[in-house]
Design a protein around this motif. Structure first.
Motif, PDB file in Angstrom:
ATOM      1  N   THR A 132       0.823  -1.207   0.000  1.00  0.00           N
ATOM      2  CA  THR A 132       0.000   0.000   0.000  1.00  0.00           C
ATOM      3  C   THR A 132       0.859   1.261   0.000  1.00  0.00           C
ATOM      4  OG1 THR A 132      -1.878  -1.086   1.062  1.00  0.00           O
ATOM      5  CG2 THR A 132      -1.705   1.277   1.365  1.00  0.00           C
ATOM      6  N   GLY A 142      -6.556  -0.208   3.228  1.00  0.00           N
ATOM      7  CA  GLY A 142      -5.841  -0.258   1.957  1.00  0.00           C
ATOM      8  C   GLY A 142      -6.431  -1.333   1.060  1.00  0.00           C
ATOM      9  N   PRO A 143      -5.978  -1.434  -0.184  1.00  0.00           N
ATOM     10  CA  PRO A 143      -6.649  -2.296  -1.165  1.00  0.00           C
ATOM     11  C   PRO A 143      -6.383  -3.780  -1.035  1.00  0.00           C
ATOM     12  CG  PRO A 143      -4.811  -1.124  -2.184  1.00  0.00           C
ATOM     13  CD  PRO A 143      -4.963  -0.558  -0.817  1.00  0.00           C
ATOM     14  N   GLU A 172     -10.370  -0.273  -4.973  1.00  0.00           N
ATOM     15  CA  GLU A 172     -10.571   1.177  -4.964  1.00  0.00           C
ATOM     16  C   GLU A 172     -10.292   1.805  -3.596  1.00  0.00           C
ATOM     17  OE1 GLU A 172     -11.180   2.776  -7.789  1.00  0.00           O
ATOM     18  OE2 GLU A 172     -11.094   0.798  -8.749  1.00  0.00           O
ATOM     19  N   LYS A 229      -8.740   3.612  -0.509  1.00  0.00           N
ATOM     20  CA  LYS A 229      -7.725   4.660  -0.352  1.00  0.00           C
ATOM     21  C   LYS A 229      -7.444   4.860   1.133  1.00  0.00           C
ATOM     22  CE  LYS A 229      -8.776   7.150  -4.622  1.00  0.00           C
ATOM     23  NZ  LYS A 229      -9.608   6.072  -5.172  1.00  0.00           N
ATOM     24  N   THR A 230      -6.193   5.147   1.434  1.00  0.00           N
ATOM     25  CA  THR A 230      -5.768   5.213   2.833  1.00  0.00           C
ATOM     26  C   THR A 230      -6.031   6.567   3.483  1.00  0.00           C
ATOM     27  OG1 THR A 230      -3.554   5.808   2.055  1.00  0.00           O
ATOM     28  CG2 THR A 230      -3.965   3.484   2.548  1.00  0.00           C
ATOM     29  N   ASP A 231      -6.600   7.512   2.750  1.00  0.00           N
ATOM     30  CA  ASP A 231      -6.783   8.838   3.330  1.00  0.00           C
ATOM     31  C   ASP A 231      -8.134   9.453   2.996  1.00  0.00           C
ATOM     32  OD1 ASP A 231      -6.375   9.280   0.653  1.00  0.00           O
ATOM     33  OD2 ASP A 231      -4.685  10.660   0.891  1.00  0.00           O
ATOM     34  N   ASP A 232      -9.137   8.596   2.690  1.00  0.00           N
ATOM     35  CA  ASP A 232     -10.455   9.123   2.302  1.00  0.00           C
ATOM     36  C   ASP A 232     -11.466   9.081   3.438  1.00  0.00           C
ATOM     37  OD1 ASP A 232     -10.911   6.416   2.457  1.00  0.00           O
ATOM     38  OD2 ASP A 232     -11.713   6.192   0.425  1.00  0.00           O
ATOM     39  N   ASP A 259     -13.456   0.429   3.043  1.00  0.00           N
ATOM     40  CA  ASP A 259     -14.023  -0.270   1.893  1.00  0.00           C
ATOM     41  C   ASP A 259     -14.392  -1.695   2.299  1.00  0.00           C
ATOM     42  OD1 ASP A 259     -12.916   2.072   0.609  1.00  0.00           O
ATOM     43  OD2 ASP A 259     -13.136   0.976  -1.277  1.00  0.00           O
TER      44      ASP A 259
END
Length: 303
Positions: A105, A207-208, A219, A221-224, A228
């Motif tokens: 990641t 992370g993905p 998809e 993301k580590t800062d959204d 997920d």
């Protein structure tokens, strides 16, 4: 490497089937020579959870670098998060594990010399963390089949010496052929109306990837400020399950109707029967899981 400031290297000497000790000394020599004797310390972990205890006492450092796998990173992250934000060191990573999903990641090389060079030029970014039943996770939380695979790899690695993708593929195929099972659950997302369903696997990702590079939530993301989710619902026969599992390595699994993808900042999951469950590769047994995102919670060094 002056930007690292006073640095503590926390190393797992038994990571990667014992290669961690040699790598720790090599990394320690490199960091000490570049930072100076008075700005660098190396501590080796000696037992499970030791990495967390070391990180809990690291408030006097600017940077804590974890040399090991995702399990050590998990320990160090939880230790760092016990320190107040103003005093909390940044996290650096030198990957030396079997899965290395968090390192993926971050975009880190798995070669020690290259990852040291990446650390030289790395800069801090604020990353999200997940929080489950009071325990932080850096990359992944999952239930059911994928958790069973993650937990099985620990014993399989000791027995076979395999690491990385071959290890997780061997475990995954075995679990799919012999241990696939569905679990009923009730869940609510972001405080919404609870819903009931059943699952074969339920992944919650910062992370993905998990399982040594399987892009389960491509998809993510580590800062959204969002987690997920990927839920695999039955019915799903063994041949199709194996096919989807293999496709997930390169994120080609997302179009199957049995797979449901969601995002949430908070969720509560209650299972009728305790499923296999893992948090960054470590067991986390329970019937009920309260999960949330800790948005922009930790400064992480990224090349």
């Amino acid at each position: 490497m002056v930007h690292l400031g006073k640095t503590l290297l926390v190393a797992n000497p038994v990571s990667q089937n014992g290669n961690g000790a040699v790598a720790a000394h090599r990394a320690g020599e490199a960091l000490r020579s570049r930072l100076g004797e008075d700005r660098f310390d190396l501590v080796m972990t000696e037992a499970p959870a030791h990495g967390k205890r070391i990180a809990e006492e690291s408030a006097g450092y600017d940077t804590v670098v974890a040399l090991g796998g995702d399990g050590l990173i998990h320990e160090v992250v939880n230790g760092l998060m016990s320190i107040g934000e103003a005093e909390r060191p940044a996290l650096g990573v030198l990957p030396m594990g079997s899965g290395n999903d968090y390192a993926r990641t971050l975009g880190l090389s798995f070669d020690l010399e290259r990852s040291l060079k990446q650390l030289e030029s790395a800069r801090p970014r604020l990353f999200d963390l997940g929080l489950c039943n009071g325990e932080y996770f850096a990359e992944t939380l999952s239930f059911g089949l994928d958790a069973a695979i993650a937990l099985d790899t620990v014993e399989r690695r000791k027995r076979t010496g395999k690491t990385g993708t071959p290890l997780f593929l061997a475990s995954g195929i075995d679990m799919l052929l012999h241990h696939i099972k569905e679990y009923r659950f009730t869940a609510s997302l972001d405080g919404g109306e609870p819903f009931e369903s059943s699952m074969l696997l339920f992944a919650v990702q910062v992370g993905p990837t998990y399982g040594g590079g399987f892009r389960i939530c491509p998809e993510a993301k580590t800062d959204d400020a969002l987690l997920d989710l990927c839920i695999a619902h039955p019915p799903l026969g063994i041949p199709k399950a194996v096919f989807i599992f293999l496709l997930a390595k390169d994120a080609h699994h997302t179009g199957f109707k049995q797979l449901e993808f969601k995002r949430a900042s908070m969720l509560r999951i209650e299972f009728d029967e305790q499923p296999p469950a893992q948090i960054d590769g470590e067991p986390i047994p329970s019937l009920t899981y309260d999960v949330s995102v800790a948005a922009h919670a930790l400064r992480v060094l990224v090349p």
